[in-house]
Scaffold this motif. Structure first.
Motif, PDB file in Angstrom:
ATOM      1  N   THR A 123     -15.160 -19.633  75.026  1.00  0.00           N
ATOM      2  CA  THR A 123     -16.133 -19.433  73.963  1.00  0.00           C
ATOM      3  C   THR A 123     -17.343 -18.386  74.684  1.00  0.00           C
ATOM      4  O   THR A 123     -17.119 -17.968  75.809  1.00  0.00           O
ATOM      5  CB  THR A 123     -17.008 -20.908  73.888  1.00  0.00           C
ATOM      6  OG1 THR A 123     -17.567 -21.287  75.021  1.00  0.00           O
ATOM      7  CG2 THR A 123     -15.883 -21.605  73.256  1.00  0.00           C
ATOM      8  N   SER A 124     -18.188 -18.172  73.741  1.00  0.00           N
ATOM      9  CA  SER A 124     -19.117 -16.937  74.074  1.00  0.00           C
ATOM     10  C   SER A 124     -20.397 -17.083  73.224  1.00  0.00           C
ATOM     11  O   SER A 124     -20.660 -17.970  72.285  1.00  0.00           O
ATOM     12  CB  SER A 124     -18.611 -15.442  73.785  1.00  0.00           C
ATOM     13  OG  SER A 124     -18.298 -15.571  72.278  1.00  0.00           O
ATOM     14  N   GLY A 125     -21.500 -16.602  73.673  1.00  0.00           N
ATOM     15  CA  GLY A 125     -22.575 -16.409  72.992  1.00  0.00           C
ATOM     16  C   GLY A 125     -23.415 -17.817  72.932  1.00  0.00           C
ATOM     17  O   GLY A 125     -23.231 -18.709  73.985  1.00  0.00           O
ATOM     18  N   ASP A 126     -24.252 -18.154  71.884  1.00  0.00           N
ATOM     19  CA  ASP A 126     -25.049 -19.324  71.673  1.00  0.00           C
ATOM     20  C   ASP A 126     -24.094 -20.454  71.656  1.00  0.00           C
ATOM     21  O   ASP A 126     -24.353 -21.394  72.023  1.00  0.00           O
ATOM     22  CB  ASP A 126     -26.108 -18.983  70.761  1.00  0.00           C
ATOM     23  CG  ASP A 126     -27.414 -18.003  71.072  1.00  0.00           C
ATOM     24  OD1 ASP A 126     -27.463 -18.147  72.191  1.00  0.00           O
ATOM     25  OD2 ASP A 126     -27.720 -17.472  70.319  1.00  0.00           O
ATOM     26  N   TYR A 127     -23.007 -20.032  70.889  1.00  0.00           N
ATOM     27  CA  TYR A 127     -22.142 -21.232  70.729  1.00  0.00           C
ATOM     28  C   TYR A 127     -21.529 -21.911  71.937  1.00  0.00           C
ATOM     29  O   TYR A 127     -21.359 -23.021  72.151  1.00  0.00           O
ATOM     30  CB  TYR A 127     -21.034 -20.476  70.000  1.00  0.00           C
ATOM     31  CG  TYR A 127     -19.648 -21.363  69.557  1.00  0.00           C
ATOM     32  CD1 TYR A 127     -19.427 -22.745  69.305  1.00  0.00           C
ATOM     33  CD2 TYR A 127     -18.392 -21.090  70.030  1.00  0.00           C
ATOM     34  CE1 TYR A 127     -18.582 -23.523  69.170  1.00  0.00           C
ATOM     35  CE2 TYR A 127     -17.299 -21.713  69.743  1.00  0.00           C
ATOM     36  CZ  TYR A 127     -17.239 -23.023  69.264  1.00  0.00           C
ATOM     37  OH  TYR A 127     -16.080 -23.817  69.479  1.00  0.00           O
ATOM     38  N   GLY A 160     -22.275 -19.614  61.700  1.00  0.00           N
ATOM     39  CA  GLY A 160     -21.061 -19.451  62.344  1.00  0.00           C
ATOM     40  C   GLY A 160     -20.789 -21.024  63.061  1.00  0.00           C
ATOM     41  O   GLY A 160     -21.257 -21.769  62.445  1.00  0.00           O
ATOM     42  N   ASN A 161     -20.065 -20.674  64.099  1.00  0.00           N
ATOM     43  CA  ASN A 161     -20.037 -22.100  65.004  1.00  0.00           C
ATOM     44  C   ASN A 161     -21.135 -22.690  65.447  1.00  0.00           C
ATOM     45  O   ASN A 161     -21.045 -23.867  65.455  1.00  0.00           O
ATOM     46  CB  ASN A 161     -18.848 -21.509  65.978  1.00  0.00           C
ATOM     47  CG  ASN A 161     -17.522 -21.533  65.525  1.00  0.00           C
ATOM     48  OD1 ASN A 161     -16.996 -22.104  64.655  1.00  0.00           O
ATOM     49  ND2 ASN A 161     -17.031 -20.422  66.391  1.00  0.00           N
ATOM     50  N   LEU A 162     -22.292 -22.143  65.937  1.00  0.00           N
ATOM     51  CA  LEU A 162     -23.369 -22.429  66.448  1.00  0.00           C
ATOM     52  C   LEU A 162     -23.955 -23.436  65.224  1.00  0.00           C
ATOM     53  O   LEU A 162     -24.484 -24.692  65.493  1.00  0.00           O
ATOM     54  CB  LEU A 162     -24.411 -21.440  66.669  1.00  0.00           C
ATOM     55  CG  LEU A 162     -25.605 -21.749  67.146  1.00  0.00           C
ATOM     56  CD1 LEU A 162     -25.577 -22.926  68.673  1.00  0.00           C
ATOM     57  CD2 LEU A 162     -26.831 -20.934  67.473  1.00  0.00           C
ATOM     58  N   ASP A 185     -11.555 -23.843  67.322  1.00  0.00           N
ATOM     59  CA  ASP A 185     -13.034 -24.092  67.290  1.00  0.00           C
ATOM     60  C   ASP A 185     -13.418 -25.463  66.677  1.00  0.00           C
ATOM     61  O   ASP A 185     -14.147 -26.138  67.044  1.00  0.00           O
ATOM     62  CB  ASP A 185     -13.797 -23.164  66.736  1.00  0.00           C
ATOM     63  CG  ASP A 185     -13.754 -21.827  67.719  1.00  0.00           C
ATOM     64  OD1 ASP A 185     -14.095 -21.853  68.740  1.00  0.00           O
ATOM     65  OD2 ASP A 185     -13.298 -20.644  67.232  1.00  0.00           O
ATOM     66  N   HIS A 186     -13.020 -25.337  65.213  1.00  0.00           N
ATOM     67  CA  HIS A 186     -13.339 -26.806  64.778  1.00  0.00           C
ATOM     68  C   HIS A 186     -12.939 -28.041  65.504  1.00  0.00           C
ATOM     69  O   HIS A 186     -13.849 -29.082  65.415  1.00  0.00           O
ATOM     70  CB  HIS A 186     -12.613 -26.816  63.254  1.00  0.00           C
ATOM     71  CG  HIS A 186     -12.993 -27.809  62.403  1.00  0.00           C
ATOM     72  ND1 HIS A 186     -14.275 -27.909  61.849  1.00  0.00           N
ATOM     73  CD2 HIS A 186     -12.435 -29.178  62.053  1.00  0.00           C
ATOM     74  CE1 HIS A 186     -14.394 -28.948  61.026  1.00  0.00           C
ATOM     75  NE2 HIS A 186     -13.645 -29.790  61.133  1.00  0.00           N
ATOM     76  N   LYS A 187     -11.732 -28.277  66.098  1.00  0.00           N
ATOM     77  CA  LYS A 187     -11.446 -29.366  66.822  1.00  0.00           C
ATOM     78  C   LYS A 187     -12.248 -29.381  68.066  1.00  0.00           C
ATOM     79  O   LYS A 187     -12.548 -30.302  68.538  1.00  0.00           O
ATOM     80  CB  LYS A 187      -9.900 -28.948  67.393  1.00  0.00           C
ATOM     81  CG  LYS A 187      -9.284 -30.452  68.095  1.00  0.00           C
ATOM     82  CD  LYS A 187      -7.840 -30.299  68.417  1.00  0.00           C
ATOM     83  CE  LYS A 187      -7.371 -31.168  69.189  1.00  0.00           C
ATOM     84  NZ  LYS A 187      -7.341 -32.556  68.544  1.00  0.00           N
ATOM     85  N   LEU A 188     -12.451 -28.209  68.781  1.00  0.00           N
ATOM     86  CA  LEU A 188     -13.373 -28.372  70.074  1.00  0.00           C
ATOM     87  C   LEU A 188     -14.730 -28.870  69.760  1.00  0.00           C
ATOM     88  O   LEU A 188     -15.403 -29.361  70.339  1.00  0.00           O
ATOM     89  CB  LEU A 188     -13.259 -26.862  70.569  1.00  0.00           C
ATOM     90  CG  LEU A 188     -14.064 -26.578  71.865  1.00  0.00           C
ATOM     91  CD1 LEU A 188     -13.776 -27.425  72.900  1.00  0.00           C
ATOM     92  CD2 LEU A 188     -13.985 -25.265  72.286  1.00  0.00           C
ATOM     93  N   ILE A 189     -15.312 -28.240  68.665  1.00  0.00           N
ATOM     94  CA  ILE A 189     -16.792 -28.743  68.227  1.00  0.00           C
ATOM     95  C   ILE A 189     -16.636 -29.984  67.758  1.00  0.00           C
ATOM     96  O   ILE A 189     -17.558 -31.000  68.132  1.00  0.00           O
ATOM     97  CB  ILE A 189     -17.068 -27.940  66.744  1.00  0.00           C
ATOM     98  CG1 ILE A 189     -17.349 -26.384  67.121  1.00  0.00           C
ATOM     99  CG2 ILE A 189     -18.368 -28.729  66.225  1.00  0.00           C
ATOM    100  CD1 ILE A 189     -17.649 -25.638  65.980  1.00  0.00           C
TER     101      ILE A 189
END
Length: 464
Positions: A450-454, A222-224, A411-415
């Motif tokens: 956001t949430s979790g390990d991400y 995922g995002n992580l 999310d892609h932009k934030l990452i």
């Protein structure tokens, strides 16, 4: 008559008279790490001090500014073994010096040091001179003024042998056996800067004979996964990968192209182009040309040619104010090419003077002019260029807010924004700009979206 576009804010203070007081543009932020007024012995101004930002550096691109980019490791196979690195400030022991930002991979000629050619070497030719091979980084002509510094110039201290070994072992431990220790990965990768990351990947391979990026791809999801994989690579590699992704599949992410290419130095653009060619065996200009059209394509091409004058002087402010006026508000229709040429080739310090003089003379900001005369992708691109010239930290802070505003998080932009600006010396400027612009901390804004390990990974990169 407005033009319909293609298919589809360094923290410089605007000169006096440019912005009305209510617009609230903050004073100029110098490159992080610049000596305080009075010399290196003067205590640096802290972020919380009254007045906001530290004192202003010399003008962008002024002669005498220190040349250099964050020391980057060339993309490609690591040297045999991996010799120990010395503590910051000590000469390396049998280890080649770190390369400048985006240095070409092995086999390219040595770079020209600032202030003169190495013994036995003829002076290097300026970028674009006859005989220079395509793909080489621009060389500084002997005796010429140094190029403008980069917003991304951080010069992080190299990691010692012990630090690299400890990090490599911690990463392997976090991924070895059953399951993955995400907290262990975050603790290592999120604390390292973009110019330290390639050395960490080499140390991992030297110790375990494994590719760090491939192990991260198999152990995370995922995002992580997206965050971890990008954190393990240097900034030129990250930029090349993200540009490739922006042009993949159906449609083109114009926002991603602009965000990466706007506000970059000539040397950085050359490094990105070289890295893109090495990684993907394709010319970046050709790729962009195939994915865009019209005047938006012309603007991106002008950015990729990377011929902006970075010396900072020699232009008539009033003449360029008149040129902008005659190309836009002062004529029927719009001369798009004139706007592109002026915004992509004039020195940033000069353009800030032009924007201020234009506002004083015609009672319109340059952004207002562009929004009146253009539309579509070209309007967005020109507005981004103007915002970046006025203040790059302010521009990046606004991009962060755009990634989280509205329904859902992009999310892609934030990452992309977080990974590329994670160096504390860069992120510190962005966080100040965000706080002043939106009245809240970037950390808390991301925490709520956001949430979790991400979330843990992004917040570790941003810092509280």
């Amino acid at each position: 008559m407005a033009y319909s576009g293609g298919n589809n804010n360094q923290y410089p203070p605007p000169p006096q008279g440019y912005f009305p007081p209510q617009q609230g543009y903050p004073p100029q932020q110098p490159p992080y790490g610049a000596p305080a007024p009075g010399g290196y012995g003067a205590p640096p101004q802290q972020y919380g001090q009254q007045g906001g930002y530290p004192p202003q550096q010399p003008p962008y691109g002024a002669p005498g500014q220190q040349q250099g980019y964050p020391p980057q490791q060339p993309y490609g196979a690591p040297p045999a073994g991996y010799p120990p690195q010395q503590p910051y400030g000590a000469p390396p022991a049998g280890y080649p010096p770190q390369q400048p930002y985006g240095a070409p991979a092995g086999g390219y000629p040595p770079q020209q040091p600032q202030g003169g050619a190495p013994a036995g070497y003829p002076p290097q030719q300026p970028y674009g001179a006859p005989g220079q091979q395509q793909g080489y980084l621009p060389q500084q002509q002997y005796g010429a003024p140094p190029p403008a510094p980069s917003f991304y110039q951080t010069a992080s201290p190299p990691l010692t042998h012990a630090q690299l070994e400890a990090d490599a072992n911690a990463l392997r431990k976090a991924m070895k056996g059953f399951g993955t220790d995400e907290a262990g990965l975050i603790a290592v990768l999120c604390k390292r800067t973009p110019d330290q990351a390639p050395y960490l990947s080499q140390a991992y391979k030297a110790h375990f004979g494994r590719e760090l990026v491939k192990d991260l791809e198999s152990e995370c999801s995922g995002n992580l996964k997206k965050v971890m994989v990008l954190l393990a690579q240097g900034l030129p590699e990250v930029d090349a990968i993200l540009l490739k992704e922006a042009m993949a599949g159906i449609g083109t992410d114009e926002d991603g192209l602009l965000e990466i290419l706007v506000g970059r130095t000539n040397a950085e653009i050359a490094a990105i182009k070289n890295t893109y060619r090495v990684k993907f065996n394709k010319d970046l200009e050709a790729a962009v040309h195939s994915e865009t059209s019209g005047h938006f394509r012309k603007l991106l091409t002008a950015l990729l040619v990377a011929q902006r004058d970075e010396t900072g002087g020699g232009y008539d402010t009033n003449a360029d104010v008149e040129a902008f006026y005659k190309a836009g508000v002062g004529k029927m229709g719009t001369d798009e090419s004139a706007f592109i040429s002026l915004l992509c080739n004039r020195p940033a310090t000069h353009l800030r003077q032009v924007f201020a003089a234009y506002h004083q003379k015609h009672n319109m900001t340059m952004e207002q002019v562009i929004k009146k005369e253009f539309s579509g992708d070209l309007e967005k691109a020109l507005v981004n260029i103007v915002a970046s010239i006025e203040s790059h930290p302010w521009y990046v802070a606004k991009q962060f807010e755009k990634s989280m505003a509205g329904l859902g998080t992009k999310d892609h932009k934030l990452i992309r924004l977080t990974v590329r600006h994670r160096d504390p010396k860069v992120m510190g400027q962005v966080k100040q700009a965000y706080q002043q612009q939106f009245g809240k901390s970037l950390y808390s804004r991301v925490e709520g979206e956001t949430s979790g390990d991400y979330k843990k990974a992004l917040l570790a990169c941003i810092g509280n």
